[in-house]
Design a protein around this motif. Structure first.
Motif, mmCIF file in Angstrom:
data_model
loop_
_atom_site.group_PDB
_atom_site.id
_atom_site.type_symbol
_atom_site.label_atom_id
_atom_site.label_comp_id
_atom_site.label_asym_id
_atom_site.label_seq_id
_atom_site.Cartn_x
_atom_site.Cartn_y
_atom_site.Cartn_z
ATOM 1 N N PHE A 148 37.896 29.560 30.098
ATOM 2 C CA PHE A 148 37.502 29.342 31.493
ATOM 3 C C PHE A 148 38.562 28.553 32.244
ATOM 4 O O PHE A 148 39.123 27.590 31.723
ATOM 5 C CB PHE A 148 36.204 28.534 31.562
ATOM 6 N N HIS A 154 38.649 20.088 35.975
ATOM 7 C CA HIS A 154 37.692 19.410 35.106
ATOM 8 C C HIS A 154 38.327 18.910 33.812
ATOM 9 O O HIS A 154 37.842 19.190 32.724
ATOM 10 C CB HIS A 154 36.525 20.340 34.735
ATOM 11 N N HIS A 210 29.271 33.533 36.472
ATOM 12 C CA HIS A 210 28.455 32.674 35.601
ATOM 13 C C HIS A 210 27.506 33.499 34.737
ATOM 14 O O HIS A 210 27.279 33.182 33.573
ATOM 15 C CB HIS A 210 27.680 31.655 36.443
ATOM 16 N N ARG A 235 44.297 25.117 28.134
ATOM 17 C CA ARG A 235 43.062 24.839 27.397
ATOM 18 C C ARG A 235 42.277 26.127 27.178
ATOM 19 O O ARG A 235 41.731 26.370 26.101
ATOM 20 C CB ARG A 235 42.222 23.830 28.190
ATOM 21 N N ARG A 245 30.661 31.053 24.091
ATOM 22 C CA ARG A 245 31.671 30.655 25.080
ATOM 23 C C ARG A 245 32.814 29.917 24.402
ATOM 24 O O ARG A 245 33.978 30.168 24.652
ATOM 25 C CB ARG A 245 31.038 29.734 26.144
ATOM 26 N N GLY A 246 32.424 28.996 23.497
ATOM 27 C CA GLY A 246 33.445 28.199 22.821
ATOM 28 C C GLY A 246 34.354 29.042 21.954
ATOM 29 O O GLY A 246 35.558 28.801 21.892
ATOM 30 N N PHE A 271 38.464 26.777 36.079
ATOM 31 C CA PHE A 271 37.619 26.570 37.254
ATOM 32 C C PHE A 271 38.462 26.159 38.454
ATOM 33 O O PHE A 271 39.653 25.835 38.316
ATOM 34 C CB PHE A 271 36.593 25.469 36.969
#
Lengths: 778, 262
Positions: free
Chosen positions: B102, B108, B64, B170, B96-97, B104
């Motif tokens: 990512f 999500h 993180h 994604r 980040r975008g 996880f």
């Protein structure tokens, strides 16, 4: 343990807890007040009217009276237990002054009266039948309140041989004429002073032919028999039930409004409870999961939340009830003052307590209903922060297509609306109701103020009116006024109406008196609820009440009986009227002979920009002593109370509506945020900034609000019509379309949308990454 | 498998991520808990770094902190040439975008969107036009990851493994400089887990730089380097020889885990 948890929960949601308790206090206070007022009214009005011996039937009459024929008629009617010819000496308002201020502008017709002997007693506030001494005068409560009159002040009557000064000895309760809706008011004087004024002015009193029966219900047949016998009836007639309505109307409307407001507040409270409860459940999911996993039964978990709301709502109910009891003095003061006593105060309080108990049970029942959601929470899922309270089995539709950039945010917002349709539908309904509540009262204000409104009430759309009642020279004076204003550039139209009481025969053979206003009906046209205005001399239009009384409808023919001859008249229209007790009719040309004293009315329209005051002075200079009324005053005196109540209500409604819109928007955004913590955390991790998240909520809340507002604007029309029917009906007007004010509508809608947008904007600004790490771990 | 990643100069030995002396501590009342205690980490382009360690060792916190999801109490992070310390909340979010991907433990995915829209979401947000090309590429990625034909499905209509593969698509769609994985196989059964592991290695072979936190020796065995954390510190580091077969590498990881008591 439950107590500790409840205390913690109350402290955690302090603002919402205070709000909810506040809503409950208000609702309970309103319910208690409405019930106390209703109970107080139910008995008090009847008791007051019994105490005052209010007539069961009253026929007003101006002109000669054949007493022998009257006595003979009464002898044929054993149901009459008492009757009295009560005299009312009408005086021009311009001859009266209170503390030196002339009563010129007063719309009410004022007369002097002495205390009747058998009925219609004028009572002191202590309930005694007043016997004024010479030099004393008693004023009705209506004038006392309107002109702020007090004991020891003076009322002056201008007489030809000098003014007569009378000292106010108090205010009396009048069971017949005290209401603003009654068009006359009487002043109570001693027999001597009455005789002095009568002889000095040389006028004949109006006869209030009053009757009491073994049963008030006999008024209807008695009235029919009275007209069939052709007895004197140059004036309106009234009965006991009409007096009863007039005496209780204001308080009944207050009780009704309180009930409606309580209902609305309970609805809002229920919505808030739903939002806060669901939010709390979502926030406390982890704890709930742990409790359930450790074996705490669902019933016990539920009782924690139930106890909290029972404490909150119970406290609100009790405080509201006590508040109403403490404040009952001013609430019931009007009833006490007018009716003398308040019926069964203990009963009123008991009824209030029962009402509050029912209210409490309904609201806590609703909390139980919302708490059923708890059953759907599985312990394991709850521990992982998933409530399952918002689930959709609906398959999502593709929304992004080839869109990029900010369009993605808006499309995601629309997808969320689709997913949790129920939640967003609540917002649509909320916005719709709020828009209706905001717009309808303002439309009433616009309607009352529109110059057109009076045409629904039997009054033409004129600027000035000169009433020439019961004077032999009525028509000549009318002609003089017309001649005076003929070439006046400030005046666009003058019309003289001759007011005559004719005898007519109905199609079923009944003979009845009928007041006809002769003149050109096209000069100041009235709105006809059916048919049209007369356009030839053989046509007549009737007020609705007269049409009902005579049993005729449009197309029927009635005969005017005149010195042995019969003139047929076709009924071509009916209209609502509040003047002359609602009993008038309009025709073009009248017979020149009449057995009744002449009455006339001159109506004047002014050119734009003309000063009504100056034109009035021109008329008074030409014909001294006449009273000229300005139409604006006319309307404001007759409807002023209602207009100011509606205005106050409109502002109150708009402030409350906007506040509620903001509150509900804030609560629902909060609930969405709590429910969508994980989704928001994910979006933040994937590059959605605070502005992106905020934009999503703005799109969701605004799209639903705008839809609701549009529906509200549409719904305001039929709702307005229903409410208009109820409210205008109280002043005898029907079929009025509410005036649509585009500016008020647009402004109102914008304010609702803006307040919702502001609240959404400000509650989505911070903490987008708060708890992000925790959310991503699950 | 089709090559979909187009990162230039993939194998240049330039540092994509440089974290120095990271400390992350939490204060609760008087108690201060230090989760990361002076961790330094450098990841070069094309590397696949696995981070292992017992529960509470600070693996996820490290991930993180280096990805800008969380902020270290002290220390510096330089990511793709950008100093994270100099960015505000929105700046880190944008980074980040635009630059990171990512995956996880929980995929999500948003229930309001179809599988394809979920995959498109972050990249479409960052893009300025070219939506149709994105869509084509997303469908190709779905094809590669075995999700063909599921584009219009709802999230609740696909299996856990499929969800995780969708979340991988994604993460990869926007050509990130660096892919972060936080226990990407922990919630999957062994078959689904094996599929995801294969995919990770496949995309790394195509040049995608990855930092993956995992408990799973099979995942770590696909990495080029394995970092072991205990009590907030790096306690061991192994370079894996991809000249040997996967089973041997897995054995190497398991031995290291056993030595450290993981």
């Amino acid at each position: 343990m439950i107590r500790t948890l409840v205390r913690k929960s109350l402290a955690k949601h302090r603002l919402v807890s205070v709000l909810l308790a506040g809503f409950m206090v208000l609702a309970a206070a309103l319910v208690t007040s409405a019930l106390m007022l209703t109970v107080a009214l139910i008995g008090s009005v009847d008791r007051f009217m019994e105490q005052a011996h209010t007539p069961h039937y009253l026929q007003m009459h101006t002109g000669p009276l054949d007493r022998a024929r009257l006595e003979a008629f009464v002898r044929q009617h054993p149901e009459v237990v008492a009757h009295e010819d009560i005299a009312l000496l009408n005086v021009e308002n311009s001859t009266l002054s209170f503390n030196g201020t002339p009563l010129d502008g007063e719309m009410q017709q004022t007369g002097l009266a002495v205390q009747p002997t058998t009925m219609d007693f004028l009572l002191s506030e202590a309930g005694e039948v007043i016997r004024p001494q010479r030099g004393e005068i008693w004023v009705p409560q209506y004038y006392r309140d309107k002109y702020d009159l007090g004991v020891g002040q003076t009322v002056t009557v201008a007489l030809p041989d000098g003014p007569l000064e009378l000292t106010i000895a108090g205010a009396f309760r009048d069971s017949q004429m005290n209401s603003a809706l009654a068009s006359s008011k009487r002043l109570l004087v001693s027999d001597d002073d009455y005789a002095t004024v009568r002889s000095a002015l040389g006028v004949e009193p109006e006869h209030l032919l009053s009757f009491r029966f073994t049963d008030p219900g006999q008024a209807g047949p008695f009235e029919a028999a009275w007209h069939a016998a052709g007895l004197e009836a140059n004036g309106p007639s009234l009965n006991w039930s009409m007096f009863r309505v007039v005496n209780s109307l204001n308080d009944a409307i207050t009780a009704f409004l309180f009930t409606v407001m309580a209902f609305v507040i309970v609805l809002i409270a229920a919505l808030c409870i739903r939002y806060t409860l669901l939010t709390t459940l979502e926030e406390d999911l982890g704890d709930i999961g742990v409790m359930r996993a450790l074996g705490v039964r669902q019933r016990h978990v539920r009782s924690i939340y139930l106890t909290k709301y029972q404490v909150l709502l119970g406290a609100g109910s009790v405080v509201g009830f006590l508040l109403a009891l403490v404040l009952r003095g001013p609430l019931l003061a009007g009833v006490r003052r007018q009716m003398g006593t308040v019926n069964a105060p203990v009963m009123g309080a008991l009824a209030g307590a029962v009402g509050v108990l029912v209210l409490h049970l309904v609201v806590t029942g609703y909390v139980r209903r919302v708490m059923r959601n708890l059953r759907r929470i599985a312990p394991l899922e709850a521990m992982r922060g998933r409530s399952g309270l918002v689930t959709s089995r609906r398959r999502p539709r593709p929304v992004l297509g080839g869109r990029t950039g900010m369009a993605v945010v808006s499309r995601l917002a629309l997808a969320n609306i689709r997913r949790s349709r129920g939640q967003h539908l609540t917002l649509v309904v909320m916005a719709m109701l709020i828009t209706v509540v905001l717009l309808v009262p303002f439309r009433f204000g616009s309607t009352f103020r529109s110059p057109d409104f009076v045409t629904h009430m039997g009054i033409g759309n004129y600027d000035l009116m000169v009433g020439l009642l019961n004077r032999d020279d009525a028509l000549p004076v009318g002609s003089t006024i017309r001649a005076t204003l003929a070439d006046d550039p400030r005046v666009s139209r003058v019309e003289v109406f001759s007011l005559e009481v004719e005898t007519v025969r109905t199609p079923d053979g009944r003979v009845a008196p009928l007041r006809i206003d002769y003149g050109d009906p096209a000069a100041f046209p009235l709105r006809h609820s059916q048919g049209r205005a007369p356009s030839t001399p053989s046509e007549i239009s009737l007020s609705t009440l007269n049409a009902e009384r005579l049993g005729v409808t449009v197309g029927d023919e009635i005969l005017i009986l005149d010195d042995g001859g019969e003139a047929p008249m076709t009924v071509v229209g009916t209209y609502q009227d509040i003047t002359n007790g609602g009993k008038t009719s309009k025709a073009m040309v009248g017979p020149t002979t009449s057995s009744t004293p002449g009455s006339a009315m001159v109506t004047i329209a002014l050119t734009p920009g003309a000063d009504p005051g100056e034109v009035s002075r021109t008329i008074i200079d030409a014909v001294p002593g006449v009273q000229v009324l300005e139409a604006t005053n006319f309307v404001s005196q007759m409807l002023g109370g209602l207009i100011s109540v509606m205005d106050a209500l409109a502002w109150l409604c708009s402030v409350v509506a906007v506040a509620i819109a903001a509150l509900i928007a804030g609560l629902s955004v909060r609930l969405m945020q709590v429910q969508e913590r994980a989704a928001n955390a994910l979006q933040t991790a994937l590059g959605f900034t605070t502005a992106h998240l905020r934009r999503q909520y703005l799109v969701r809340v605004l799209a639903t609000t705008v839809l609701g507002v549009v529906l509200g604007v549409v719904l305001a029309w039929p709702v307005g019509m229903v409410v208009a029917g109820a409210i205008f009906g109280t002043v005898g007007v029907s079929g009025v379309g509410l005036v649509f004010s585009p500016l008020t509508t647009v402004l109102g809608c914008l304010i609702v949308v803006a307040s919702v947008a502001l609240v959404t904007w400000s509650s989505t600004g911070r903490g987008s990454t708060r708890g992000l790490v925790d959310r991503l771990r699950t | 498998m089709t090559t979909l990643l187009e990162a230039p100069a993939l194998l240049e030995a330039t540092a994509l991520l440089e974290a120095t002396d990271l400390v992350r501590s939490h204060r609760e009342g008087e108690t201060v808990t230090t989760v990361l205690d002076g961790v330094s980490l450098t990841v070069n382009r094309g590397e696949f770094v696995a981070v292992m360690g017992p529960s509470g060792s600070g693996k996820s916190t490290l991930l993180h902190c280096v990805s800008g999801v969380d902020q270290p109490t002290s220390g510096t992070v330089r990511l793709a040439g950008v100093d994270l310390d100099g960015l505000d909340d929105d700046g880190r979010t944008r980074l980040r975008g635009e630059r990171l991907g990512f995956v996880f433990q929980d995929p999500h995915l948003l229930e309001a969107l179809t599988v394809l829209d979920n995959i498109l979401l972050p990249s479409a947000l960052q893009a300025d036009g070219g939506g149709d090309q994105l869509r084509t590429r997303a469908l190709e990625l779905m094809e590669v990851t075995g999700l063909a034909g599921l584009a219009e499905r709802g999230v609740n209509e696909i299996s856990g493994g499929q969800k995780q593969r969708a979340s991988l698509c994604r993460a990869l769609l926007g050509h990130p400089d660096l892919l972060f994985g936080d226990e990407p196989t922990a919630a999957l059964n062994s078959a689904a887990s094996a599929e995801v592991v294969e995919l990770l290695q496949h995309f790394n072979a195509e040049g995608m730089t990855m930092v993956v936190v995992t408990h799973d020796a099979r995942v770590a065995a696909r990495a080029t380097r394995v970092l072991f954390l205990a009590d907030g510190r790096v306690v061991d580091e192994h370079r894996l020889d991809h000249g040997t077969d996967a089973a041997a590498r897995e054995q190497q990881v398991r031995l290291a885990m056993a030595a450290l008591g993981v």
